[in-house]
Design an enzyme around this catalytic site. Structure first.
Site, PDB file in Angstrom:
ATOM      1  N   ASP A  75     -24.478   6.491  -8.486  1.00  0.00           N
ATOM      2  CA  ASP A  75     -23.029   6.687  -8.469  1.00  0.00           C
ATOM      3  C   ASP A  75     -22.396   5.505  -9.199  1.00  0.00           C
ATOM      4  OD1 ASP A  75     -20.387   7.032  -7.917  1.00  0.00           O
ATOM      5  OD2 ASP A  75     -20.579   7.031  -5.738  1.00  0.00           O
ATOM      6  N   HIS A 129     -17.307   7.298 -29.305  1.00  0.00           N
ATOM      7  CA  HIS A 129     -16.723   6.505 -30.403  1.00  0.00           C
ATOM      8  C   HIS A 129     -15.929   5.339 -29.837  1.00  0.00           C
ATOM      9  CE1 HIS A 129     -12.342   7.650 -30.663  1.00  0.00           C
ATOM     10  NE2 HIS A 129     -12.727   8.834 -30.206  1.00  0.00           N
ATOM     11  N   ASP A 168      -8.567   7.623 -25.440  1.00  0.00           N
ATOM     12  CA  ASP A 168      -9.246   8.085 -26.660  1.00  0.00           C
ATOM     13  C   ASP A 168      -9.613   6.885 -27.543  1.00  0.00           C
ATOM     14  OD1 ASP A 168     -10.242   9.539 -28.760  1.00  0.00           O
ATOM     15  OD2 ASP A 168      -8.293  10.220 -29.479  1.00  0.00           O
ATOM     16  N   GLU A 198     -14.567   7.044 -36.138  1.00  0.00           N
ATOM     17  CA  GLU A 198     -14.516   8.457 -35.729  1.00  0.00           C
ATOM     18  C   GLU A 198     -13.169   9.064 -36.054  1.00  0.00           C
ATOM     19  OE1 GLU A 198     -13.658  11.851 -32.901  1.00  0.00           O
ATOM     20  OE2 GLU A 198     -12.607   9.947 -33.219  1.00  0.00           O
ATOM     21  N   ASP A 248     -16.176  11.835 -25.306  1.00  0.00           N
ATOM     22  CA  ASP A 248     -14.968  11.443 -26.041  1.00  0.00           C
ATOM     23  C   ASP A 248     -13.756  11.910 -25.243  1.00  0.00           C
ATOM     24  OD1 ASP A 248     -13.009  10.878 -27.858  1.00  0.00           O
ATOM     25  OD2 ASP A 248     -13.809  12.105 -29.478  1.00  0.00           O
ATOM     26  N   ASP A 261     -13.822   8.540 -12.914  1.00  0.00           N
ATOM     27  CA  ASP A 261     -14.957   8.400 -12.005  1.00  0.00           C
ATOM     28  C   ASP A 261     -15.922   9.567 -12.177  1.00  0.00           C
ATOM     29  OD1 ASP A 261     -16.550   7.418  -9.956  1.00  0.00           O
ATOM     30  OD2 ASP A 261     -15.372   8.386  -8.383  1.00  0.00           O
ATOM     31  N   ASP A 289     -19.696   9.441 -13.754  1.00  0.00           N
ATOM     32  CA  ASP A 289     -20.814   9.914 -12.937  1.00  0.00           C
ATOM     33  C   ASP A 289     -21.603  11.012 -13.661  1.00  0.00           C
ATOM     34  OD1 ASP A 289     -20.246   8.167 -10.911  1.00  0.00           O
ATOM     35  OD2 ASP A 289     -19.124   9.609  -9.714  1.00  0.00           O
TER      36      ASP A 289
END
Length: 451
Positions: free
Chosen positions: A56, A138, A150, A184, A213, A315, A319
């Site tokens: 985790d 990227h 991003d 990218e 991404d 999260d 994971d």
């Protein structure tokens, strides 16, 4: 995520720990990236068992990396774009973490728009280097802002997953490789450069490339790439385990760094939590958030800061990365006798151009066998009209059947044996069929390779 050509990709992940620290060698190269120290086909997606429990990933660790990326952008003109000092500082930060954790890191340089660009590759020691599980994101932002969702989110998630491998002292069955791509946002320039400069034999060793991404969108959805049913199934299995529904990513094909890998026949998958598309009422009912608004209203804008992150999405996304790394990296390589099959019908034009049907072979060590079995099922009203070839990944053709005016039976349902021992096994193989005379028709019903 790039606005340029083709697809946009989903992503998500999670991880945990143990301890290990060895300083790794760093190589600067303008060619393909295979560190000197390391020289050396499924139907619908189904739940994938994870042989070893995936850790985790503590979201606080991922957010700590994001905070560093934000600080770097703030100190360098507000962005981390290609050719700007913020990008190189971001790369140095990620590389430093990996070096300290025992990875072998390699920096690859390229030139785009008159500026030097960089890719960072990190290899975890061990595992079968003929079977590589590659995970990437990227690293660059647009010039308009710091690019935290991003793609600081994917950058941080993949980094923390890699560090979790180190903490766990993981001894994978397959070789684990991680990548952070430059430029990218200019059209996947860095990942294209990497793939285009990777020898065919090295491409064939990559069993899977998983791309992450944008995994922390503030009004998130959970979109899984459907390019490969197995890799799609891995991520769907993770999200099913936490009772989160997914959708297939449909926002075009080729807008992120999985595209160059896919274009040379490497199997790809990934996760995406949404950009400037509008969340529907049905999606809001399924995932929460606000309908009628973008998944990320700060997409490619100055407001894409560390405040532009949904912690729950981040999260889950982190994971899912760990889940994929553990699931794919600890599975057994395929055994001899593995079958790769294409059952999609392909019409054969009467007295027309040749047509092809493709099969992507991956996970097979070394070269193809000296007795490669090619099973063909072609339905046709005059089999004597047909010329059939097997085309290897490098373009070499092996004649399976010539045309014959004396062969008037229907259909070609046969097994052929080809000495393909000079060919690398992994890659895109094609069955090429041409009807060279008029008046009869047919189609490729199915074909398969048995290794």
């Amino acid at each position: 995520m790039s606005q340029h050509a083709e697809q946009r990709a989903p992503r998500r992940s999670r991880l945990h720990r143990s301890a290990l620290a060895t300083v790794a060698a760093v190589t600067l190269t303008a060619g393909f990236l295979v560190p000197a120290a390391l020289a050396q086909a499924a139907p619908a997606p189904a739940p994938v068992a994870v042989p070893l429990a995936a850790p985790d990933i503590p979201v606080a660790n991922v957010k700590a990396h994001i905070a560093q990326l934000q600080s770097i952008a703030t100190a360098n003109g507000g962005n981390r774009a290609h050719g700007r000092p913020g990008f190189k500082a971001s790369l140095d930060y990620v590389k430093g973490k990996l070096d300290a954790a025992g990875f072998t890191t390699t920096v690859q340089t390229f030139t785009s728009s008159g500026a030097t660009g960089y890719n960072l590759i990190a290899d975890w020691p061990g595992g079968d280097t003929n079977h590589v599980v590659f995970t990437g994101a990227h690293l660059d932002s647009v010039t308009a802002g710091p690019g935290i969702n991003d793609n600081g989110s994917g950058t941080a998630g993949v980094l923390e997953a890699a560090l979790a491998v180190s903490r766990a002292g993981l001894q994978p069955t397959k070789h684990l490789r991680f990548g952070w791509w430059g430029a990218e946002e200019l059209g996947m320039i860095g990942s294209k450069y990497y793939v285009n400069n990777l020898p065919t034999a090295e491409r064939a060793k990559i069993d899977a490339y998983m791309n992450f991404d944008m995994i922390g969108s503030p009004n998130p959805g959970y979109f899984v790439y459907d390019d490969d049913s197995k890799l799609e199934g891995v991520l769907k299995s993770y999200f099913a385990s936490v009772n989160v529904p997914t959708e297939i990513e449909t926002n075009g094909d080729g807008r992120s760094d999985h595209a160059p890998f896919k274009n040379v026949g490497i199997k790809v998958g990934g996760l995406y939590t949404g950009g400037d598309e509008t969340k529907t009422a049905a999606q809001a009912a399924k995932w929460g958030g606000t309908s009628g608004r973008a998944f990320d209203a700060c997409y490619h804008a100055s407001c894409d800061t560390s405040a532009n992150i949904n912690d729950t999405a981040l999260d889950r996304g982190s994971d899912s990365i760990a889940y994929a790394v553990w699931a794919l990296g600890t599975e057994a390589p395929p055994q001899p006798g593995t079958v790769f099959e294409n059952t999609a019908d392909v019409q054969i034009p009467d007295n027309g151009a040749a047509v092809t049907s493709s099969v992507t072979v991956s996970g097979v060590t070394g070269n193809a066998p000296a007795a490669l079995k090619v099973s063909v099922d072609i339905r046709h009203t005059y089999r004597g009209d047909l010329v059939i070839d097997l085309v290897a990944p490098d373009g070499s053709a092996y004649r399976l059947k010539n045309s014959s005016t004396n062969d008037s039976a229907d259909n070609v349902i046969a097994d052929y044996t080809v000495n393909a021992s000079s060919e690398v096994a992994n890659g895109v193989w094609k069955l090429k069929v041409q009807d060279i005379a008029a008046q009869d028709t047919g189609y490729i019903n199915s074909w398969k390779l048995t290794f």
